[in-house]
Design an enzyme around this catalytic site. Structure first.
Site, mmCIF file in Angstrom:
data_model
loop_
_atom_site.group_PDB
_atom_site.id
_atom_site.type_symbol
_atom_site.label_atom_id
_atom_site.label_comp_id
_atom_site.label_asym_id
_atom_site.label_seq_id
_atom_site.Cartn_x
_atom_site.Cartn_y
_atom_site.Cartn_z
ATOM 1 N N ASP A 135 45.657 95.594 -44.516
ATOM 2 C CA ASP A 135 44.532 94.702 -44.808
ATOM 3 C C ASP A 135 43.661 95.232 -45.944
ATOM 4 O O ASP A 135 43.096 94.457 -46.717
ATOM 5 C CB ASP A 135 43.671 94.497 -43.563
ATOM 6 C CG ASP A 135 44.377 93.645 -42.509
ATOM 7 O OD1 ASP A 135 45.414 93.032 -42.849
ATOM 8 O OD2 ASP A 135 43.906 93.608 -41.369
ATOM 9 N N ASP A 156 49.540 88.112 -45.268
ATOM 10 C CA ASP A 156 50.433 88.953 -46.061
ATOM 11 C C ASP A 156 51.874 88.448 -46.001
ATOM 12 O O ASP A 156 52.173 87.434 -45.357
ATOM 13 C CB ASP A 156 50.355 90.410 -45.597
ATOM 14 C CG ASP A 156 50.529 90.581 -44.093
ATOM 15 O OD1 ASP A 156 51.228 89.750 -43.482
ATOM 16 O OD2 ASP A 156 49.966 91.543 -43.525
ATOM 17 N N ASP A 321 51.644 78.246 -63.462
ATOM 18 C CA ASP A 321 50.233 77.867 -63.445
ATOM 19 C C ASP A 321 49.763 77.487 -64.855
ATOM 20 O O ASP A 321 50.194 78.067 -65.846
ATOM 21 C CB ASP A 321 49.422 79.062 -62.919
ATOM 22 C CG ASP A 321 47.959 78.754 -62.747
ATOM 23 O OD1 ASP A 321 47.641 77.904 -61.906
ATOM 24 O OD2 ASP A 321 47.141 79.364 -63.461
ATOM 25 N N GLU A 350 52.453 73.268 -64.064
ATOM 26 C CA GLU A 350 51.213 72.568 -63.730
ATOM 27 C C GLU A 350 50.661 71.953 -65.022
ATOM 28 O O GLU A 350 50.137 72.639 -65.880
ATOM 29 C CB GLU A 350 50.184 73.531 -63.133
ATOM 30 C CG GLU A 350 48.896 72.826 -62.744
ATOM 31 C CD GLU A 350 47.775 73.789 -62.381
ATOM 32 O OE1 GLU A 350 46.910 73.406 -61.570
ATOM 33 O OE2 GLU A 350 47.750 74.914 -62.927
#
Length: 609
Positions: A135, A156, A321, A350
């Site tokens: 984490d 994750d 992206d 995109e």
């Protein structure tokens, strides 16, 4: 003995001059056989370079920054092997090992995703925390804090792996996680679009080896792994941005300059050169340095990085992206280089525009682009105009000239603009938009209509994680509200929506419908690659057919609040000799000689017999 120790210390000290080698290794038998290896270390450019095992150095390029050295080697006809670079400056020298690895069998011709697939889009940080031990990471700034909408929550790669059976149960055949490479921003790093190392998985998601394992687990299930790749920008914490190889590695202005976001300037014949430049070269946001793909070193770095990930992680496709914000010539070269290496590899870009002609311009072999002698070589684009229709149409209860189901009809009326209409990505929402259940206030009937269209329309459908269990989210409240944690992804969650027993009644209603329609779609070649005929909506009822030489499916969407009855003779050109149709959702059969009645705000998906 002292002399030996002194010699070893010098060797270790010299070796430390190589801080990074990228790509870290390569493969033999690649189409891209001339590999440009970047060596990074203090004053490394002061060294002469040689290499062992008969490997040929084709070029050495230095830049104004002496900490970089770009060495191009030829790997054509070289076997898989380990070899050694030697760096020498006067009497001092050091070495660096390098490897050419053997490719997977038939790697070049790997099958990618296409319109037979259903893509499940998820945000790894918000999906499931499979390994709480990762984490936080001492080397990375932002720490886990689930109380913050814009903070890291701990999801994750292990969480994805543990729930692949759930994703597959929905009928999904491919997974698109938002970026997984390292993002060391102080805040908001969970979305990972501001990457700080593009050869390394973010340690809070796992390791590079975990990512390779995720691909393998997907492939065991006959599923595909789509990487979210960012070519337009990096994050301001990227290690290279802190010590640029060249001044023009990123676009530079006298002061910070945003993109003007006017993508039309990339093809507008009347656009000023200044406006076109500010669209391409301006930074997307202040924390994302804009990469200069017109610099050959940058373009080659991005190309090799993309190919490295495909080969290393055994990838099945890319989503790119902010595709249309890149240098348009550079990004076309990048795309072509990848599809030259992998002829069947699919890449969806995109291109967030509001006009079909403007989006079609960016698809490979576009006749619109050809007017300006431009070819992006991009196989697929995202159908944002269909998204625009789906986010509002089911709140329009009465069909009008420009409202109601005519919105969807008019969108398909422009399909002729696309060179490959089956290979566009269709969706009702994603990680940057309002959630569909927010737009329709969790109205199950409206959700049914939206998902039925996605499941039966031409193109590649994409689902967004959590909507199948009625998750909602308001973009107006910030990105965190459309990116909630999936319930059951954390040990402390009381509601585990990954299991039937753990879902609420409402969640199961949404889940069951989603799984039924998309699992039905899995085997339907007529939906994957069939033709489309649609009819002008009447009384807000939209009817279309998907058909091929072997079968036909009739889809009826009643977007009015009232029950509608219509005669079937209007559709005779598609009904032909078919006598009945069985609804795949209810298993009810309809006699096609008779009128058909359909309840308000509902759908029929009739397999014709």
């Amino acid at each position: 003995m002292k002399k030996l120790l002194f010699s070893l210390l010098i060797s270790v000290s010299a070796f430390a001059q190589v801080d990074k080698v990228e790509p870290p290794f390569w493969w033999n038998d690649m189409t891209l056989s001339d590999v440009q290896i970047m060596f990074y270390g203090k004053n490394i450019a002061q060294n002469e370079v040689t290499v062992s095992n008969g490997i040929i150095i084709k070029g050495i390029q230095k830049t104004e920054n002496p900490n970089y050295l770009f060495v191009t080697i030829e790997t054509k006809n070289s076997p898989a092997q380990d070899f050694v670079f030697t760096f020498k400056n006067g009497k001092k020298s050091f070495t660096q090992n390098y490897s050419l690895k053997a490719r997977r069998e038939n790697s070049r011709f790997r099958k990618s995703y296409d319109s037979s697939d259903v893509i499940y889009l998820l945000m790894p940080d918000r999906f499931a925390n499979g390994n709480p031990n990762n984490d936080n990471n001492v080397a990375l700034t932002e720490k886990m804090d689930r109380s913050k909408d814009n903070g890291r929550h701990g999801g994750d790669i292990e969480g994805i792996i543990k729930n692949l059976d759930y994703i597959q149960s929905l009928g999904a055949t491919a997974v698109w996680p938002t970026p997984l490479c390292e993002d060391n921003d102080e805040r908001g790093s969970y979305h990972t679009y501001g990457q700080s190392d593009v050869y390394k998985i973010d340690a809070r998601f796992g390791t590079n080896e975990d990512y390779v394992r995720m691909s393998a687990e997907l492939h065991k299930r006959g599923m595909k792994n789509i990487m979210d790749y960012v070519t337009n920008h990096w994050g301001w914490q990227h290690w290279m941005y802190k010590d640029l190889p060249t001044h023009d590695w990123v676009h530079q202005f006298p002061e910070f300059t945003n993109s003007n976001y006017r993508m039309t300037t990339q093809f507008d014949p009347n656009a000023s050169e200044r406006d076109a430049q500010y669209c391409m070269d301006g930074w997307f946001v202040k924390s994302m340095p804009d990469l200069n793909q017109s610099n050959p070193l940058v373009l080659n770095y991005l190309t090799q990085n993309a190919i490295w990930w495909i080969e290393y992680a055994d990838l099945d496709g890319f989503r790119v992206d902010t595709y249309s914000y890149n240098d348009k010539v550079g990004i076309a070269k990048w795309t072509k280089a990848i599809t030259d290496e992998y002829p069947h590899f699919n890449i969806v870009g995109e291109v967030w525009m509001q006009d079909q002609a403007q989006m079609a311009y960016w698809q490979k072999d576009s006749k619109i682009g050809a007017i300006q002698s431009y070819n992006s070589y991009l196989p697929s684009v995202m159908d944002f105009t269909l998204y625009n229709a789906l986010e509002k149409v089911f709140n329009e209860d009465k069909g009008e000239w420009d409202k109601g189901m005519i919105r969807v009809y008019d969108n398909l009326a422009n399909d002729f603009l696309y060179p490959n209409i089956n290979n566009i990505l269709i969706f009702a929402e994603n990680h940057d938009t309002n959630r569909i259940n927010q737009a329709y206030k969790n109205d199950f009937k409206k959700y049914q209509m939206a998902m039925t269209i996605l499941a039966t329309m031409r193109g590649i459908p994409q689902l967004y994680y959590g909507s199948e269990i009625a998750m909602a989210g308001d973009k107006g409240k910030g990105d965190g509200d459309i990116r909630h944690d999936f319930p059951g992804g954390w040990n402390s969650d009381t509601n585990n929506a990954f299991t039937k027993a753990g879902r609420t009644e409402e969640q199961n209603k949404f889940y069951d419908f989603t799984a039924k329609i998309f699992n039905w779609r899995k085997t339907k070649d007529v939906i994957h690659f069939g033709k489309t005929t649609h009819y002008v909506p009447e009384n807000n009822v939209y009817v279309y057919f998907r058909y091929n030489e072997k079968e036909s499916v009739m889809v009826v969407v009643n977007n009015s609040n009232e029950k509608q009855t219509f005669k079937t003779n209007r559709f005779q050109e598609n009904l032909k000799n078919y006598k009945s149709g069985k609804d795949v959702l209810s298993d009810v059969s309809f006699d096609l000689k008779n009128d058909i009645s359909i309840e308000g705000k509902s759908v029929l998906v009739l397999e014709l017999k």
